[in-house]
Design an enzyme around this catalytic site. Sequence first.
Site, short mmCIF file in Angstrom:
data_model
loop_
_atom_site.label_atom_id
_atom_site.label_comp_id
_atom_site.label_asym_id
_atom_site.label_seq_id
_atom_site.Cartn_x
_atom_site.Cartn_y
_atom_site.Cartn_z
CE LYS A 16 1.06 1.10 4.46
NZ LYS A 16 1.89 2.27 4.82
CG ASP A 143 -0.03 -0.96 8.10
OD1 ASP A 143 -0.89 -0.15 8.50
OD2 ASP A 143 1.16 -0.65 7.89
P1 ATP Z 1 5.13 -0.93 8.65
O1 ATP Z 1 4.05 -1.93 8.32
O2 ATP Z 1 5.54 -0.94 10.12
O3 ATP Z 1 4.92 0.43 8.06
P2 ATP Z 1 7.08 -1.29 6.61
O4 ATP Z 1 6.05 -1.34 5.57
O5 ATP Z 1 7.95 -0.09 6.64
O6 ATP Z 1 6.43 -1.49 8.02
P3 ATP Z 1 7.79 -4.10 6.44
O7 ATP Z 1 8.60 -4.54 5.28
O8 ATP Z 1 6.36 -4.47 6.44
O9 ATP Z 1 8.01 -2.53 6.58
O10 ATP Z 1 8.43 -4.72 7.77
C1 ATP Z 1 9.04 -4.05 8.82
C2 ATP Z 1 9.94 -5.01 9.59
O11 ATP Z 1 9.20 -6.18 9.98
C3 ATP Z 1 11.11 -5.53 8.79
O12 ATP Z 1 12.23 -4.71 8.97
C4 ATP Z 1 11.34 -6.93 9.31
O13 ATP Z 1 12.36 -6.95 10.29
C5 ATP Z 1 10.04 -7.35 9.99
N1 ATP Z 1 9.32 -8.46 9.30
C6 ATP Z 1 8.73 -9.49 9.88
N2 ATP Z 1 8.16 -10.31 8.99
C7 ATP Z 1 8.37 -9.79 7.80
C8 ATP Z 1 8.01 -10.17 6.48
N3 ATP Z 1 7.29 -11.28 6.21
N4 ATP Z 1 8.39 -9.38 5.47
C9 ATP Z 1 9.09 -8.25 5.73
N5 ATP Z 1 9.47 -7.85 6.94
C10 ATP Z 1 9.12 -8.61 7.99
#
Ligand code: ATP
Length: 309
Positions: A16, A143
Amino acid sequence: MRTPEHPGVHVRAPGKINLALRVGAREPSGYHPLATVFQAVSLSEDVVARPAEGLSLTVEGRGCDLVPVDGTNLALRAAELLRTVTGTTAGAALQVTKHVPVAGGMAGGSADAAAALLACDQLWGTGLDRRELVELGAELGADVPFALTGLTAVGAGHGDVLTSAMSRGTYHWVLALQDEGLSTPRVFAAFDDLLEDEPPAPEVDEGLLAALLAGDPHELARHLVNDLTDAAVDLMPALDDVLAASARAGALGTVLSGSGPTVAALALDAEHAASVAEVLRRAEVAAEVLVVTAPAPGARVLEPVRAPL
Ligand code: ATP
């Protein structure tokens, strides 16, 4: 005769962007009240769940080296939660293929959790309905419910109280991706540090919702906003160049997605998006520049996985 083994279930769930992200003052619980508009984009995650003894996980694709593969992984936690809630003893081997940047502000981990919930529910025949899956998703992260529902939605509370938003037409976005991620808790902490006055209770501008309803990208561009921008730039100063270069590339408007560092630039149509992307690539401010469309559907089962030959 031996029954052929289930070939597995393939689910795709969208990343998103936030068209608006308004943030209120930190609550005693540590959370911030949010008012946001999510739009699901065509950059999505793929999860295949295959029958197995116990639960296991492999992760491949964009940024996979940065993703934990232990019990903290959101896809594994989702499968584990479904097992606990339904009492099933069935297992699954989960294969996650990432396209959404890790820690990019696009909720890729949440999309993995949403996809794993739906894939395991189908594989195990646990038969939860959408509402039940959304409730379980909310336990995994704010989210996750949106990754299940997709399209366009207004998020209140901590971003997890969703109301679907009417949106007309297709939007064309150019995404500037970075190699390095930003930690969401660190960006919120920087937001607190930078705050001088108590911010007002967050709310979404009616003008943004009217622009979506009218399908008017020019008007939408005028309402793009993210209260975490200064905090993200504080932690990653190079983001200033990305935002400036996106504006110079002729986009209708530019916004940081979530807690960053992904920057989304809105274009008029596919042709305009391709030209904005080309200018941004030449500016060399992003590790990768992608063109996506939105809104995209929520987590969905794709064609049956073919049995291995
Ligand atoms: P948020 O949803 O907090 O805004 P984001 O979109 O910036 O996060 P994501 O890639 O969703 O970032 O993940 C944030 C952190 O969650 C990563 O740095 C990682 O350590 C952890 N994580 C746990 N499971 C996963 C997964 N399946 N894929 C990616 N990251 C994961």
